[in-house]
Design a protein around this motif. Structure first.
Motif, PDB file in Angstrom:
ATOM      1  N   PHE A  15      50.363  40.885  43.270  1.00 38.48           N
ATOM      2  CA  PHE A  15      50.545  39.704  44.105  1.00 38.48           C
ATOM      3  C   PHE A  15      49.171  39.251  44.587  1.00 38.48           C
ATOM      4  CE2 PHE A  15      54.676  41.881  44.741  1.00 38.48           C
ATOM      5  CZ  PHE A  15      55.534  40.873  44.335  1.00 38.48           C
ATOM      6  N   ASP A  16      48.721  38.137  44.074  1.00 41.29           N
ATOM      7  CA  ASP A  16      47.468  37.550  44.518  1.00 41.29           C
ATOM      8  C   ASP A  16      47.617  37.059  45.956  1.00 41.29           C
ATOM      9  OD1 ASP A  16      44.974  36.335  44.563  1.00 41.29           O
ATOM     10  OD2 ASP A  16      45.642  34.557  43.452  1.00 41.29           O
ATOM     11  N   ALA A  17      46.521  36.988  46.691  1.00 47.37           N
ATOM     12  CA  ALA A  17      46.562  36.439  48.042  1.00 47.37           C
ATOM     13  C   ALA A  17      46.890  34.953  47.985  1.00 47.37           C
ATOM     14  CB  ALA A  17      45.225  36.661  48.735  1.00 47.37           C
ATOM     15  N   GLY A  18      47.681  34.497  48.944  1.00 47.36           N
ATOM     16  CA  GLY A  18      48.006  33.081  48.997  1.00 47.36           C
ATOM     17  C   GLY A  18      49.292  32.842  49.752  1.00 47.36           C
ATOM     18  N   ILE A  25      49.849  34.715  40.409  1.00 50.35           N
ATOM     19  CA  ILE A  25      48.524  34.219  40.788  1.00 50.35           C
ATOM     20  C   ILE A  25      48.646  32.871  41.491  1.00 50.35           C
ATOM     21  CG2 ILE A  25      46.251  33.543  39.939  1.00 50.35           C
ATOM     22  CD1 ILE A  25      46.823  36.487  39.545  1.00 50.35           C
ATOM     23  N   GLY A  26      47.959  32.757  42.621  1.00 51.83           N
ATOM     24  CA  GLY A  26      47.828  31.467  43.280  1.00 51.83           C
ATOM     25  C   GLY A  26      46.517  30.820  42.887  1.00 51.83           C
ATOM     26  N   THR A  27      46.429  29.524  43.089  1.00 49.95           N
ATOM     27  CA  THR A  27      45.200  28.813  42.749  1.00 49.95           C
ATOM     28  C   THR A  27      45.032  27.605  43.654  1.00 49.95           C
ATOM     29  OG1 THR A  27      43.944  27.791  40.938  1.00 49.95           O
ATOM     30  CG2 THR A  27      46.307  27.335  40.996  1.00 49.95           C
ATOM     31  N   ASN A  28      43.790  27.255  43.929  1.00 49.66           N
ATOM     32  CA  ASN A  28      43.503  26.050  44.702  1.00 49.66           C
ATOM     33  C   ASN A  28      43.626  24.800  43.847  1.00 49.66           C
ATOM     34  OD1 ASN A  28      41.757  28.409  45.831  1.00 49.66           O
ATOM     35  ND2 ASN A  28      41.953  26.995  47.552  1.00 49.66           N
ATOM     36  N   ALA A  29      43.452  24.973  42.534  1.00 42.57           N
ATOM     37  CA  ALA A  29      43.460  23.812  41.650  1.00 42.57           C
ATOM     38  C   ALA A  29      43.727  24.274  40.222  1.00 42.57           C
ATOM     39  CB  ALA A  29      42.119  23.080  41.721  1.00 42.57           C
ATOM     40  N   GLU A  57      36.158  35.474  45.592  1.00 40.55           N
ATOM     41  CA  GLU A  57      37.605  35.411  45.383  1.00 40.55           C
ATOM     42  C   GLU A  57      37.925  35.058  43.937  1.00 40.55           C
ATOM     43  OE1 GLU A  57      41.472  34.062  47.955  1.00 40.55           O
ATOM     44  OE2 GLU A  57      39.470  34.132  48.805  1.00 40.55           O
ATOM     45  N   ALA A  58      37.119  34.199  43.336  1.00 37.61           N
ATOM     46  CA  ALA A  58      37.308  33.872  41.925  1.00 37.61           C
ATOM     47  C   ALA A  58      37.179  35.117  41.056  1.00 37.61           C
ATOM     48  CB  ALA A  58      36.292  32.819  41.494  1.00 37.61           C
ATOM     49  N   ALA A  59      36.246  35.998  41.379  1.00 35.26           N
ATOM     50  CA  ALA A  59      36.046  37.217  40.595  1.00 35.26           C
ATOM     51  C   ALA A  59      37.270  38.123  40.661  1.00 35.26           C
ATOM     52  CB  ALA A  59      34.809  37.963  41.096  1.00 35.26           C
ATOM     53  N   VAL A  60      37.867  38.240  41.847  1.00 34.27           N
ATOM     54  CA  VAL A  60      39.060  39.079  41.984  1.00 34.27           C
ATOM     55  C   VAL A  60      40.236  38.458  41.236  1.00 34.27           C
ATOM     56  CG1 VAL A  60      40.759  39.994  43.623  1.00 34.27           C
ATOM     57  CG2 VAL A  60      38.319  40.110  44.156  1.00 34.27           C
ATOM     58  N   LYS A  61      40.420  37.163  41.360  1.00 33.10           N
ATOM     59  CA  LYS A  61      41.498  36.488  40.640  1.00 33.10           C
ATOM     60  C   LYS A  61      41.319  36.651  39.127  1.00 33.10           C
ATOM     61  CE  LYS A  61      42.385  32.859  44.107  1.00 33.10           C
ATOM     62  NZ  LYS A  61      43.841  32.942  44.233  1.00 33.10           N
ATOM     63  N   ARG A  62      40.071  36.534  38.671  1.00 36.48           N
ATOM     64  CA  ARG A  62      39.784  36.694  37.240  1.00 36.48           C
ATOM     65  C   ARG A  62      40.164  38.101  36.763  1.00 36.48           C
ATOM     66  NH1 ARG A  62      34.741  35.529  37.602  1.00 36.48           N
ATOM     67  NH2 ARG A  62      35.104  33.280  37.420  1.00 36.48           N
ATOM     68  N   ALA A  63      39.851  39.095  37.579  1.00 37.94           N
ATOM     69  CA  ALA A  63      40.183  40.477  37.231  1.00 37.94           C
ATOM     70  C   ALA A  63      41.686  40.703  37.253  1.00 37.94           C
ATOM     71  CB  ALA A  63      39.489  41.433  38.200  1.00 37.94           C
ATOM     72  N   MET A  64      42.400  40.051  38.155  1.00 34.82           N
ATOM     73  CA  MET A  64      43.863  40.166  38.201  1.00 34.82           C
ATOM     74  C   MET A  64      44.496  39.602  36.938  1.00 34.82           C
ATOM     75  SD  MET A  64      44.793  39.146  42.123  1.00 34.82           S
ATOM     76  CE  MET A  64      44.688  40.359  43.447  1.00 34.82           C
ATOM     77  N   VAL A  65      44.026  38.437  36.524  1.00 32.74           N
ATOM     78  CA  VAL A  65      44.540  37.825  35.295  1.00 32.74           C
ATOM     79  C   VAL A  65      44.296  38.750  34.106  1.00 32.74           C
ATOM     80  CG1 VAL A  65      44.213  35.908  33.685  1.00 32.74           C
ATOM     81  CG2 VAL A  65      44.332  35.467  36.153  1.00 32.74           C
ATOM     82  N   LYS A  66      43.119  39.311  34.036  1.00 32.39           N
ATOM     83  CA  LYS A  66      42.762  40.207  32.934  1.00 32.39           C
ATOM     84  C   LYS A  66      43.600  41.476  32.927  1.00 32.39           C
ATOM     85  CE  LYS A  66      38.753  42.412  30.762  1.00 32.39           C
ATOM     86  NZ  LYS A  66      37.284  42.658  30.864  1.00 32.39           N
ATOM     87  N   ASN A  89      49.754  41.862  31.746  1.00 33.38           N
ATOM     88  CA  ASN A  89      50.342  41.525  30.450  1.00 33.38           C
ATOM     89  C   ASN A  89      50.969  40.135  30.461  1.00 33.38           C
ATOM     90  OD1 ASN A  89      49.738  43.972  29.143  1.00 33.38           O
ATOM     91  ND2 ASN A  89      51.544  44.968  30.021  1.00 33.38           N
ATOM     92  N   HIS A  90      51.415  39.700  31.629  1.00 34.37           N
ATOM     93  CA  HIS A  90      52.104  38.418  31.764  1.00 34.37           C
ATOM     94  C   HIS A  90      51.599  37.762  33.042  1.00 34.37           C
ATOM     95  CE1 HIS A  90      55.322  35.814  30.321  1.00 34.37           C
ATOM     96  NE2 HIS A  90      55.753  35.660  31.561  1.00 34.37           N
ATOM     97  N   VAL A  91      51.127  36.518  32.952  1.00 30.97           N
ATOM     98  CA  VAL A  91      50.535  35.831  34.098  1.00 30.97           C
ATOM     99  C   VAL A  91      51.412  34.649  34.508  1.00 30.97           C
ATOM    100  CG1 VAL A  91      48.542  34.552  34.964  1.00 30.97           C
ATOM    101  CG2 VAL A  91      48.207  36.512  33.440  1.00 30.97           C
ATOM    102  N   VAL A  92      51.876  34.689  35.744  1.00 25.31           N
ATOM    103  CA  VAL A  92      52.712  33.625  36.304  1.00 25.31           C
ATOM    104  C   VAL A  92      51.928  32.967  37.433  1.00 25.31           C
ATOM    105  CG1 VAL A  92      54.879  33.048  37.451  1.00 25.31           C
ATOM    106  CG2 VAL A  92      54.828  34.869  35.720  1.00 25.31           C
ATOM    107  N   VAL A  93      51.629  31.690  37.278  1.00 18.51           N
ATOM    108  CA  VAL A  93      50.908  30.939  38.307  1.00 18.51           C
ATOM    109  C   VAL A  93      51.915  30.218  39.187  1.00 18.51           C
ATOM    110  CG1 VAL A  93      49.279  29.057  38.743  1.00 18.51           C
ATOM    111  CG2 VAL A  93      48.873  30.661  36.866  1.00 18.51           C
ATOM    112  N   VAL A  94      51.773  30.387  40.498  1.00 15.34           N
ATOM    113  CA  VAL A  94      52.651  29.702  41.452  1.00 15.34           C
ATOM    114  C   VAL A  94      51.805  28.683  42.207  1.00 15.34           C
ATOM    115  CG1 VAL A  94      54.377  31.512  41.652  1.00 15.34           C
ATOM    116  CG2 VAL A  94      52.337  31.659  43.059  1.00 15.34           C
ATOM    117  N   ALA A  95      52.080  27.400  41.988  1.00 18.14           N
ATOM    118  CA  ALA A  95      51.237  26.341  42.573  1.00 18.14           C
ATOM    119  C   ALA A  95      52.038  25.060  42.689  1.00 18.14           C
ATOM    120  CB  ALA A  95      50.005  26.105  41.702  1.00 18.14           C
ATOM    121  N   ASP A  96      52.043  24.466  43.869  1.00 16.32           N
ATOM    122  CA  ASP A  96      52.748  23.191  44.010  1.00 16.32           C
ATOM    123  C   ASP A  96      51.972  22.090  43.290  1.00 16.32           C
ATOM    124  OD1 ASP A  96      51.252  21.350  46.087  1.00 16.32           O
ATOM    125  OD2 ASP A  96      51.138  23.373  46.900  1.00 16.32           O
ATOM    126  N   SER A  97      52.631  20.965  43.088  1.00 14.40           N
ATOM    127  CA  SER A  97      52.094  19.927  42.202  1.00 14.40           C
ATOM    128  C   SER A  97      50.827  19.262  42.733  1.00 14.40           C
ATOM    129  CB  SER A  97      53.160  18.853  41.955  1.00 14.40           C
ATOM    130  OG  SER A  97      53.575  18.257  43.177  1.00 14.40           O
TER     131      SER A  97
END
Length: 255
Positions: A100-103, A173-177, A191-200, A203-211
């Motif tokens: 669970f990424d921070a967000g 994964i959450g994202t600002n953009a 924070e970008a470095a940690v998110k990058r390591a989480m994605v890596k 096995n399966h990456v689900v991005v949760v982000a409003d429109s």
């Protein structure tokens, strides 16, 4: 339509929709892509839009700062709640592992977690970690390191070192953009470095982000679109953006 009228219409459309591609504008106004690029160059010179790879975004959509947790938590709360409820359907079976990424959107997933599932949860979020620690059905790994006050997220070498040793079933994964040209992005390099390591690590990456995140670009890209499997967002995402994400192999789910 005169050039001035077309340029004004293009500027209004980019402002309202958040991002428009050169191809879509060419089709909408019945002009060549070269004409659209000249129009965008003019609009950028007068400060109305910013050109990005393949299109344009409003001037204010390229950010280097970010709001605090309290402000973000109150923004588009209903959409985030729906996204969170949808996201829990992508949890692995009992015995699996999750990041669970921070967000604020990932944080809304925690009350929705099925208590009958037993899985290992990894997070760099102080508030998410605190809530998971009180739920006996989950095994919690809380990443260590420095805490960024603005996002309450753990960053730094200790967090990166542990993530480099992990392989999990799913990362939320959450994202600002998120944009086609810049991928997933955020203002802070640590924070970008940690998110990058989480994605890596997943096995399966689900991005949760409003429109509202779609078509926007922040300073630092931490993942290209081809590293994403699923984007869960709300119904206000445009058909053009949905089609472009599909073209990059992303499953777009409307919550």
């Amino acid at each position: 339509m005169y050039a001035e009228e077309r340029q004004q219409a293009i500027g209004t459309m980019v402002s309202q929709r958040g991002r428009m591609s050169v191809a879509a504008l060419s089709e909408t106004f019945g002009v060549t892509t070269e004409t659209v690029r000249r129009d965008l160059a003019f609009l950028e010179r007068i400060g109305q839009i910013r050109r990005v790879h393949g299109g344009a975004v409003p001037t204010g959509s390229l950010h280097v700062t970010e709001p605090g947790m309290a402000e973000r938590d109150q923004t588009r709360a209903q959409q985030k709640d729906r996204i969170a409820r949808c996201a829990v359907t992508y949890l692995p079976p009992t015995g699996g592992s999750v990041i669970f990424d921070a967000g604020t959107t990932t944080g809304r997933m925690i009350p929705e977690l099925p208590t009958e599932n037993d899985f290992t949860a990894v997070t760099n979020s102080v508030p998410i970690g605190a809530r998971l620690a009180s739920m006996n059905s989950f095994s919690l790994i809380l990443l260590g390191g420095r805490v960024r006050g603005v996002t309450q997220a753990v960053v730094g070498e200790d967090a990166l070192r542990l993530l480099s040793t992990l392989r999990v079933d799913v990362a939320f994964i959450g994202t600002n953009a998120i944009s086609v040209g810049h991928g997933l992005s955020t203002p802070d390099s640590e924070e970008a470095a940690v998110k990058r390591a989480m994605v890596k690590a997943a096995n399966h990456v689900v991005v949760v982000a409003d429109s509202t995140k779609v078509g926007r670009e922040h300073l630092i890209s931490f993942a290209p679109l081809d590293s994403i499997d699923v984007l869960i967002t709300d119904e206000e995402i445009s058909p053009t953006d949905t089609s472009e994400f599909h073209d990059h192999g992303i499953e777009v789910v409307i919550a």
